[in-house]
Motif scaffolding. Structure first.
Motif, PDB file in Angstrom:
ATOM      1  N   GLY A  87      16.081  58.035  45.311  1.00  0.00           N
ATOM      2  CA  GLY A  87      16.431  59.368  44.839  1.00  0.00           C
ATOM      3  C   GLY A  87      15.811  59.730  43.507  1.00  0.00           C
ATOM      4  N   GLU A  88      14.959  58.871  42.951  1.00  0.00           N
ATOM      5  CA  GLU A  88      14.315  59.163  41.667  1.00  0.00           C
ATOM      6  C   GLU A  88      13.256  60.263  41.793  1.00  0.00           C
ATOM      7  N   VAL A  89      12.748  60.475  42.993  1.00  0.00           N
ATOM      8  CA  VAL A  89      11.794  61.549  43.267  1.00  0.00           C
ATOM      9  C   VAL A  89      12.410  62.457  44.307  1.00  0.00           C
ATOM     10  N   ALA A  90      12.474  63.762  44.001  1.00  0.00           N
ATOM     11  CA  ALA A  90      13.177  64.686  44.896  1.00  0.00           C
ATOM     12  C   ALA A  90      12.371  65.937  45.216  1.00  0.00           C
ATOM     13  N   ASP A  91      11.081  65.937  44.901  1.00  0.00           N
ATOM     14  CA  ASP A  91      10.240  67.071  45.275  1.00  0.00           C
ATOM     15  C   ASP A  91       8.800  66.605  45.437  1.00  0.00           C
ATOM     16  N   GLU A  92       8.000  67.430  46.105  1.00  0.00           N
ATOM     17  CA  GLU A  92       6.617  67.054  46.424  1.00  0.00           C
ATOM     18  C   GLU A  92       5.761  66.905  45.169  1.00  0.00           C
ATOM     19  N   TYR A 120      12.513  69.627  63.280  1.00  0.00           N
ATOM     20  CA  TYR A 120      12.732  69.368  61.853  1.00  0.00           C
ATOM     21  C   TYR A 120      11.921  68.162  61.350  1.00  0.00           C
ATOM     22  N   VAL A 121      11.453  67.335  62.277  1.00  0.00           N
ATOM     23  CA  VAL A 121      10.667  66.161  61.869  1.00  0.00           C
ATOM     24  C   VAL A 121       9.422  66.594  61.106  1.00  0.00           C
ATOM     25  N   GLY A 122       8.846  67.736  61.488  1.00  0.00           N
ATOM     26  CA  GLY A 122       7.675  68.274  60.789  1.00  0.00           C
ATOM     27  C   GLY A 122       6.383  67.657  61.263  1.00  0.00           C
ATOM     28  N   ASP A 169      -0.351  71.973  48.885  1.00  0.00           N
ATOM     29  CA  ASP A 169       0.396  72.728  47.871  1.00  0.00           C
ATOM     30  C   ASP A 169       1.269  71.782  47.041  1.00  0.00           C
ATOM     31  N   ASN A 170       1.947  70.877  47.726  1.00  0.00           N
ATOM     32  CA  ASN A 170       2.741  69.835  47.054  1.00  0.00           C
ATOM     33  C   ASN A 170       3.647  70.424  45.971  1.00  0.00           C
ATOM     34  N   ASP A 171       4.351  71.514  46.293  1.00  0.00           N
ATOM     35  CA  ASP A 171       5.121  72.216  45.272  1.00  0.00           C
ATOM     36  C   ASP A 171       6.554  72.547  45.691  1.00  0.00           C
ATOM     37  N   ARG A 172       7.034  71.931  46.777  1.00  0.00           N
ATOM     38  CA  ARG A 172       8.366  72.269  47.262  1.00  0.00           C
ATOM     39  C   ARG A 172       9.356  71.146  46.985  1.00  0.00           C
ATOM     40  N   ALA A 173      10.600  71.551  46.789  1.00  0.00           N
ATOM     41  CA  ALA A 173      11.675  70.564  46.713  1.00  0.00           C
ATOM     42  C   ALA A 173      11.878  69.961  48.097  1.00  0.00           C
ATOM     43  N   PHE A 174      12.341  68.723  48.151  1.00  0.00           N
ATOM     44  CA  PHE A 174      12.629  68.111  49.444  1.00  0.00           C
ATOM     45  C   PHE A 174      13.756  68.883  50.137  1.00  0.00           C
ATOM     46  N   PRO A 175      13.696  69.009  51.460  1.00  0.00           N
ATOM     47  CA  PRO A 175      14.791  69.663  52.191  1.00  0.00           C
ATOM     48  C   PRO A 175      16.121  68.964  51.934  1.00  0.00           C
ATOM     49  N   SER A 176      17.200  69.728  52.011  1.00  0.00           N
ATOM     50  CA  SER A 176      18.528  69.153  51.781  1.00  0.00           C
ATOM     51  C   SER A 176      18.984  68.282  52.947  1.00  0.00           C
ATOM     52  N   GLU A 177      18.458  68.562  54.143  1.00  0.00           N
ATOM     53  CA  GLU A 177      18.801  67.771  55.312  1.00  0.00           C
ATOM     54  C   GLU A 177      17.800  66.623  55.488  1.00  0.00           C
ATOM     55  N   PRO A 178      18.228  65.506  56.070  1.00  0.00           N
ATOM     56  CA  PRO A 178      17.323  64.365  56.248  1.00  0.00           C
ATOM     57  C   PRO A 178      16.076  64.724  57.059  1.00  0.00           C
ATOM     58  N   THR A 179      14.939  64.225  56.648  1.00  0.00           N
ATOM     59  CA  THR A 179      13.673  64.422  57.354  1.00  0.00           C
ATOM     60  C   THR A 179      12.693  63.364  56.853  1.00  0.00           C
ATOM     61  N   PRO A 221      11.279  58.166  54.815  1.00  0.00           N
ATOM     62  CA  PRO A 221      12.522  58.903  55.090  1.00  0.00           C
ATOM     63  C   PRO A 221      13.048  59.607  53.843  1.00  0.00           C
ATOM     64  N   ILE A 222      13.468  60.847  54.011  1.00  0.00           N
ATOM     65  CA  ILE A 222      14.134  61.605  52.953  1.00  0.00           C
ATOM     66  C   ILE A 222      15.599  61.734  53.335  1.00  0.00           C
ATOM     67  N   GLY A 223      16.502  61.364  52.425  1.00  0.00           N
ATOM     68  CA  GLY A 223      17.935  61.436  52.723  1.00  0.00           C
ATOM     69  C   GLY A 223      18.359  60.363  53.710  1.00  0.00           C
ATOM     70  N   ASN A 224      19.529  60.532  54.276  1.00  0.00           N
ATOM     71  CA  ASN A 224      20.052  59.609  55.293  1.00  0.00           C
ATOM     72  C   ASN A 224      20.114  58.166  54.788  1.00  0.00           C
ATOM     73  N   GLY A 225      20.362  58.015  53.477  1.00  0.00           N
ATOM     74  CA  GLY A 225      20.475  56.675  52.921  1.00  0.00           C
ATOM     75  C   GLY A 225      19.190  55.872  52.972  1.00  0.00           C
ATOM     76  N   GLY A 226      18.040  56.575  53.035  1.00  0.00           N
ATOM     77  CA  GLY A 226      16.760  55.878  53.084  1.00  0.00           C
ATOM     78  C   GLY A 226      16.374  55.400  54.468  1.00  0.00           C
TER      79      GLY A 226
END
Length: 482
Positions: free
Chosen positions: A210-215, A441-443, A253-263, A285-290
């Motif tokens: 969780g130390e990094v939370a955006d692109e 949502y997987v992207g 672009d690498n300028d967005r915050a990570f989605p709030s839902e796991p992805t 993995p983003i969210g979902n406990g890693g």
């Protein structure tokens, strides 16, 4: 041998020039190659752009000094083999500009460069007129090789008694010769891969904790790690794409915050080692406990199975066109098992796969090629001597020559959920749209390694300690391993 770099490259180039210019090249002749390197570009009125040497010039000279030139003179006595003893490769550095020294310092001296660059000679000061060959012997024809759009002055052509000026061979010979990596080049690419792998693994840890939370922060951490390990430049613009952004293949672009839902966070980025590239992709993995969610895990493992299937085919003589078709086949079978694809009238899975591929449906989820050559350019030269294919499944494939020992290649299958790509099939009866909706949502997922083709298969330059399986990635993102 590494100690001959880059002198051995001129020998490889000349061998290709002879092969391209038969039967004329079998006879005695003077072959003279003339190349000019890049110059620093200025943005606006007084802002210097970061300098990167033109790749062909870098390959032949090893020199990163702006405003330099290179000549290769070869007195060919006939036949189809190059005599290295008669090859003279000369590097010409620009004169010292006192005003430039005030701003940027002294450029390297010839004797300093000679400690690491093994050429016939390194000299300071040149003009285009002075570099062209003198008047040749009357009984020996001269072939003056330049890159396209380079035209020697008419006064020079008259002075040297009208040699044959050719632009059709040098660039093609360079592209063919650069396919084959020397030991020194492989050493540099392995170093780039080592740094790249460390940056990927470090980012897995930071995202998982969780130390990094955006692109943007993710890119900053990746690039910072590479700089600290000695890689001043990235081999290409890093791709740090979270969630739906990963459905865009070259999202930078690498300028967005990570989605709030796991992805997932797709990370396609590589360090540079003395201008040689690494090109590695992993998904975090983003969210979902890693941990990977059910759908993310299923798509990730499908793409991993595609890569493993490609690995089984990698050896000299293998066709990347056949491997590209195999990737579509594996994807189709995977989507049938997941229930995303459905072919009710098919008599067998093989029949269903053929129908799906004939319809072009797999290209809506896997639109790019399975890989490309890698070297001084991240999409290295020589892979498309006859251009791109018009076949729908192959049209974005960047490597259409049989694999040979000494090639360095990428293997990077992927799977993407992109509304634009899928639009032509939005009403297709071959798709279970309700099931597909659960995966959007997987992207996107892409997994990429860099391989050196060897005599009996390949050597993976991407370190084996870089996590790749679901279990290996989750061990880092959940903090179970360092």
């Amino acid at each position: 041998m590494a100690s001959l770099y880059p002198l051995s490259h001129s020998h490889q180039l000349l061998q290709r020039l002879l092969a391209l210019n038969k039967p004329k090249s079998l006879a005695p002749a003077l072959h003279f190659c003339y190349l000019v390197g890049g110059n620093i570009e200025i943005r606006g009125t007084d802002a210097e752009q970061p300098f990167r040497q033109e790749a062909n010039f870098k390959w032949l000279s090893g020199c990163d000094v702006p405003g330099s030139a290179l000549t290769i003179e070869y007195e060919h006595e006939g036949g189809d083999q190059v005599d290295p003893a008669k090859v003279h490769t000369r590097l010409w550095l620009p004169d010292v500009d006192e005003a430039e020294v005030m701003w940027c310092g002294l450029p390297p001296a010839p004797e300093d460069l000679a400690k690491s660059l093994h050429l016939t000679s390194i000299q300071r000061g040149w003009t285009p007129q002075a570099l062209y060959p003198p008047k040749p012997k009357a009984d020996v024809p001269t072939f003056l090789h330049t890159m396209p759009l380079v035209s020697p002055p008419t006064t020079i052509m008259a002075r040297i008694n009208g040699p044959k000026h050719a632009t059709e061979y040098l660039e093609k010979a360079l592209h063919e010769a650069r396919r084959y990596k020397t030991d020194r080049e492989v050493e540099l690419m392995a170093k780039a891969s080592e740094i790249t792998a460390g940056a990927h693994k470090n980012l897995m840890r930071l995202v998982g904790s969780g130390e990094v939370a955006d692109e943007n922060a993710a890119e900053a951490e990746f690039v910072s790690y590479c700089r600290k390990k000695g890689s001043k430049h990235q081999a290409y613009s890093p791709i740090l794409a979270a969630g739906s952004a990963a459905g865009t293949l070259h999202y930078i672009d690498n300028d967005r915050a990570f989605p709030s839902e796991p992805t997932l966070l797709l990370v396609d980025a590589g360090a540079d080692s003395n201008s040689y590239a690494a090109d590695v992709t992993r998904c975090i993995p983003i969210g979902n406990g890693g941990r990977f969610t059910k759908e993310c895990k299923e798509i990730y493992e499908l793409v991993l199975s595609m890569q493993y299937a490609a690995f089984e085919r990698i050896k000299p003589g293998a066709s990347y066109e056949d491997i590209q078709r195999l990737m579509h086949d594996v994807l189709a079978r995977g989507f049938l098992r997941l229930g995303i694809f459905q072919v009710e009238a098919a008599s067998s899975e093989d029949d269903a796969v053929r129908k799906l591929m004939d319809e072009g449906l797999t290209s809506a989820f896997y639109p790019h090629g399975v890989g490309h050559l890698l070297g001084l350019d991240v999409h290295d030269v020589g892979g498309l001597p006859d251009g791109r294919s018009s076949e729908p499944l192959l049209k974005y494939l960047r490597l259409r020559v049989p694999l040979e020992e000494g090639f360095v290649i990428t293997v990077e299958p992927g799977c993407y959920f992109n509304e634009h790509l899928f639009a032509p099939f939005k009403n297709s009866s071959l798709v279970n749209h309700e099931v597909l909706a659960r995966y959007n949502y997987v992207g996107g997922v892409r997994i990429e390694d860099n391989l050196l083709v060897t005599a009996d298969g390949f050597r993976n330059l991407t370190p084996e300690w870089l996590p790749k399986t679901v279990a290996e990635v989750e061990a880092v993102t959940t903090g179970q391993s360092a």
